[in-house]
Write an enzyme that holds these catalytic residues in place. Sequence first.
Site, PDB file in Angstrom:
ATOM      1  N   ALA A  32      10.729  40.666   1.597  1.00 14.61           N
ATOM      2  CA  ALA A  32      11.283  39.933   0.068  1.00 14.61           C
ATOM      3  C   ALA A  32      11.175  38.356   0.537  1.00 14.61           C
ATOM      4  O   ALA A  32      11.965  37.719   0.086  1.00 14.61           O
ATOM      5  CB  ALA A  32      12.727  40.406   0.154  1.00 14.61           C
ATOM      6  N   HIS A  37      10.837  31.485   3.311  1.00 13.37           N
ATOM      7  CA  HIS A  37       9.739  32.079   3.970  1.00 13.37           C
ATOM      8  C   HIS A  37       8.323  31.036   3.766  1.00 13.37           C
ATOM      9  O   HIS A  37       7.785  30.916   4.848  1.00 13.37           O
ATOM     10  CB  HIS A  37       9.349  33.344   3.665  1.00 13.37           C
ATOM     11  CG  HIS A  37      10.769  34.340   3.854  1.00 13.37           C
ATOM     12  ND1 HIS A  37      11.325  34.824   3.052  1.00 13.37           N
ATOM     13  CD2 HIS A  37      11.256  34.562   5.123  1.00 13.37           C
ATOM     14  CE1 HIS A  37      12.424  35.530   3.273  1.00 13.37           C
ATOM     15  NE2 HIS A  37      12.462  35.543   4.696  1.00 13.37           N
ATOM     16  N   GLN A  64      21.165  45.532  12.247  1.00 13.80           N
ATOM     17  CA  GLN A  64      21.931  44.172  11.790  1.00 13.80           C
ATOM     18  C   GLN A  64      22.681  44.443  10.570  1.00 13.80           C
ATOM     19  O   GLN A  64      23.141  43.630  10.029  1.00 13.80           O
ATOM     20  CB  GLN A  64      21.153  42.846  12.011  1.00 13.80           C
ATOM     21  CG  GLN A  64      19.911  42.970  10.865  1.00 13.80           C
ATOM     22  CD  GLN A  64      18.981  41.841  11.174  1.00 13.80           C
ATOM     23  OE1 GLN A  64      18.047  41.901  12.080  1.00 13.80           O
ATOM     24  NE2 GLN A  64      19.109  40.564  10.349  1.00 13.80           N
ATOM     25  N   ASP A 154      19.838  29.974   8.604  1.00 14.44           N
ATOM     26  CA  ASP A 154      20.464  30.941   9.438  1.00 14.44           C
ATOM     27  C   ASP A 154      20.890  30.255  10.744  1.00 14.44           C
ATOM     28  O   ASP A 154      20.286  30.532  11.906  1.00 14.44           O
ATOM     29  CB  ASP A 154      19.809  31.984   9.884  1.00 14.44           C
ATOM     30  CG  ASP A 154      19.780  32.914   8.368  1.00 14.44           C
ATOM     31  OD1 ASP A 154      20.563  33.260   7.673  1.00 14.44           O
ATOM     32  OD2 ASP A 154      18.398  33.166   8.050  1.00 14.44           O
TER      33      ASP A 154
HETATM   34  O1  PAF Z   1      16.510  36.208   9.663  1.00 11.63           O
HETATM   35  C1  PAF Z   1      15.937  37.381   9.424  1.00 11.63           C
HETATM   36  O2  PAF Z   1      15.253  37.485   8.334  1.00 11.63           O
HETATM   37  C2  PAF Z   1      16.484  38.407  10.464  1.00 11.63           C
HETATM   38  O3  PAF Z   1      17.561  38.347  10.764  1.00 11.63           O
HETATM   39  C3  PAF Z   1      15.194  38.605  11.740  1.00 11.63           C
HETATM   40  C4  PAF Z   1      15.369  37.063  12.412  1.00 11.63           C
HETATM   41  C5  PAF Z   1      13.960  38.628  10.956  1.00 11.63           C
HETATM   42  C6  PAF Z   1      15.786  39.664  12.469  1.00 11.63           C
HETATM   43  O4  PAF Z   1      15.663  40.970  11.950  1.00 11.63           O
END
Ligand code: PAF
Length: 303
Positions: A32, A37, A64, A154
């Site tokens: 997504a 990104h 997660q 994050d």
């Molecule tokens: O930040 C994210 O998108 C996720 O926590 C990661 C680092 C890809 C791990 O699943």
Amino acid sequence: MSSPALLPTKAELAAARPALPAPVVLVPTMGALHSGHLALLRAARAVAGPGGSVIVSIFVNPLQFRPGEDLDRYPRTLDDDLAMCAREGVCLVFAPSAAEMYPGGAPQVTVDPGPAGQVFEGEFRPGFFGGVLTVVLKLFHLVRPDIAVFGEKDAQQLALVRRLVSDTESVPTVRDPDGLATSSRNRYLSPADRELALTLPRALRAGQARAGAENGAEDGGSASAALAAAREVLDAEPALAVDYVAVVDSRTFTVAGPGYAGPAVIVAAATAGGTRLIDNVPVMLAGADRRSTERGLRGAADH
Ligand code: PAF
């Protein structure tokens, strides 16, 4: 613009990996892909240089997510993601299924993130950082990157991944023009929710401005003053459900007391119209605020 190879299995990745020109730079994602990104992909491309290789992993990691969270609803936009990867010079996209990553189901052995993984996001999302670090470690073993790129949005994840390894690059949080930190979950926000959500970056900016203003002042910037400024903005918007707001030492993620001097982050999480958002801003604190009171001390970690 050539399309990246799309590899859904570990075997295909293992076969392709030896031919990739170094340095190999990994950008782990859950797909997504958005403008945040995009900044990671561009940073990765720059770090890889003209001769190096950028690999993107796309995997919505079930470890997660807790039961009741948005694992099933999490946006999956593989075609658009691949188009962005192609435009940004990514040579390989590793997009495994859950069965491919965890063939025996949820793994019995996982990474324990330690005390820094129990606070803030870790408190509100128990098991989250164990899941993140487990998949990141697995990706590192599968891809064997020279460098990995993570976003600063994050912040706690970044601090924990830095503890996991030392060779990690980071990229500052990307924000939309209205100031909201980009996130795949922003797609859930209605226009009214988005207005409400903007309280979060506004509060953080207020905290940052107070710390900055105080740094220039005789008293020096303090964690308690920055926190109070952020808290004031959040308190004025009761419709925003705040999970936490705090000023933490950016290296250890422990709460920065009023006497703390050095790099810090104001972190916050809140829910706007059912969508949970996290955000943070960096601050450099000059130390004790002589006006600190016992009240300020108590306010340094405000859950
Ligand atoms: O930040 C994210 O998108 C996720 O926590 C990661 C680092 C890809 C791990 O699943």
